[in-house]
Design an enzyme around this catalytic site. Structure first.
Site, PDB file in Angstrom:
ATOM      1  N   SER A  86      -0.942 -21.293   9.094  1.00 18.97           N
ATOM      2  CA  SER A  86      -0.483 -21.401   7.703  1.00 18.97           C
ATOM      3  C   SER A  86       0.405 -22.630   7.594  1.00 18.97           C
ATOM      4  CB  SER A  86       0.199 -20.113   7.228  1.00 18.97           C
ATOM      5  OG  SER A  86       1.326 -19.790   8.012  1.00 18.97           O
ATOM      6  N   HIS A 102      -3.946 -20.449   5.486  1.00 21.28           N
ATOM      7  CA  HIS A 102      -3.494 -19.780   4.267  1.00 21.28           C
ATOM      8  C   HIS A 102      -3.154 -20.810   3.204  1.00 21.28           C
ATOM      9  CE1 HIS A 102      -3.802 -15.917   5.936  1.00 21.28           C
ATOM     10  NE2 HIS A 102      -2.753 -15.984   6.737  1.00 21.28           N
ATOM     11  N   ASP A 117       0.857 -13.127  10.902  1.00 19.60           N
ATOM     12  CA  ASP A 117      -0.579 -12.918  10.708  1.00 19.60           C
ATOM     13  C   ASP A 117      -1.322 -13.610  11.846  1.00 19.60           C
ATOM     14  OD1 ASP A 117      -2.988 -12.136   9.616  1.00 19.60           O
ATOM     15  OD2 ASP A 117      -3.109 -13.821   8.233  1.00 19.60           O
TER      16      ASP A 117
END
Length: 359
Positions: A42, A69, A162
């Site tokens: 991300s 992301h 994540d």
């Protein structure tokens, strides 16, 4: 791998179909090489991703699957990848697309990017995981289930955790794990969380990730092994399988916590990876993501309370002034007292808000 694009009817999605495909994987690919590379990140992951793909040889014997992301409907990931490489074909993932060695496949907004043992891409419609869809964990977990020891999971710079549970699934199914060195990462929490939880196979700074990955791809993969049932269940949830109490009970135990996405009861996932939760709808999140969402909810609630009390102070002061103007001094003093008391509450709330700043 086949270059033909096969299509699977939506009606075939679900837990039973996943089990059948995984049985086929055990029979079809017992000793293949590391030909499935899944990459997630991300904040700060774009540059390491460009470095990795630019360092891959033209005839690299692996397919690459990427999630960064980014905002929904953003084309940023496509620009990021295509600006870095011209020697590898880049595709925006499509449901039912067959994947090939030497190609790069990018996640699309609002769908989980999933892989099957038949060498196909699936776009899952299941609930968000770690507040994201596509979620890195969902991709990594599906790759682990579909290709087992043939998988290399790469976790880059990013916030929170994540991808850590998915990387753990890859290791449990015999695959390899590589993370960007947290010291080198723009956002260190994602790779650092992986290092705290998983015995990774390689750690490297951004400039060396590509070379390290080429070395891992060249290593022979081990023999395939049965996929744990809880991994199959979570793959099915990401694909869009109907979730209920019985399905979530396969992988979790009830907890006293509440899902920040839907308000439902959260259950603690029963595995040895990072502490995480799922609700009956299927929303999944690690403990740090849940804590972050709770902190944001608290911040919003405190801000609403502060605004309400400030309005209340303005109102009672106005009422006190009105009573005083009409010589109702006892009532005026009563409202002055309320205003003073509310003022104390305001100071407490302002301090609380300053201590609970949003991410």
């Amino acid at each position: 791998m086949s270059s033909l694009v096969e299509r699977i009817p939506v009606s075939e999605r679900g837990f039973a179909a996943a089990e059948i495909e995984l049985d086929m994987a055990m029979q079809t690919h017992p000793h293949a090489g590391h030909d499935v590379v899944v990459i997630g990140g991300s904040m700060g992951a774009a540059e390491p991703l460009r470095t990795i793909l630019a360092d891959m040889p033209t005839e690299v014997p692996a397919a690459f699957f990427v999630i960064l992301h980014m905002a929904a409907r953003s084309s940023g990931i496509l620009r990021t990848v295509t600006s870095a490489i011209s020697h590898l074909p880049v595709h925006v993932a499509e449901d039912g697309m067959a994947f090939q060695h030497g190609h790069v496949y990018l996640a699309v907004p609002d769908h989980h990017l999933l892989l099957t043992a038949k060498g196909l891409i699936r776009l899952g419609t299941g609930p968000r995981e770690n507040m994201s869809r596509p979620a890195i964990d969902a991709l990594f977990r599906s790759a682990a289930a579909a290709a087992g020891p043939r998988v290399i999971g790469v976790l880059l710079s990013g916030l929170l955790s994540d991808g850590v549970a998915g990387l753990d699934a890859i290791k449990r199914c015999g695959g390899l794990a590589m993370v960007q060195d947290p010291i080198d990462a723009t956002a260190s929490s994602m790779p650092r969380s992986a290092l705290q939880t998983i015995a990774v196979d390689r750690i490297a700074p951004a400039a060396l990730l590509g070379g390290a990955l080429c070395e891992l791809i060249a290593q022979p993969a081990g023999a395939a092994a049965p996929v744990p049932g809880e991994i199959l269940t979570e793959v099915a949830i990401a694909a869009g399988a109907h979730t209920d109490v019985d399905l979530t009970a396969r992988v979790s135990s009830p907890s006293p916590l509440t899902c920040p996405s839907c308000g439902g009861v959260l259950s603690t996932v029963n595995d040895e990876g990072p502490l995480r939760y799922r609700c009956q709808i299927g929303h999944g999140m690690t403990a740090d993501v849940l804590e972050s969402q709770q902190r944001k909810a608290l911040h919003r609630a405190l801000a609403v309370a502060l605004r309400t009390i400030e309005e209340r102070v303005a109102l009672v002061k106005r009422m006190a002034a009105d009573h005083r103007a009409n010589d109702r001094l006892v009532a005026a003093e009563s409202y002055d007292g309320r205003a003073e008391e509310y003022g104390k509450h305001i100071e407490v709330l302002r301090h609380a808000i300053a201590s609970s700043t949003e991410d």
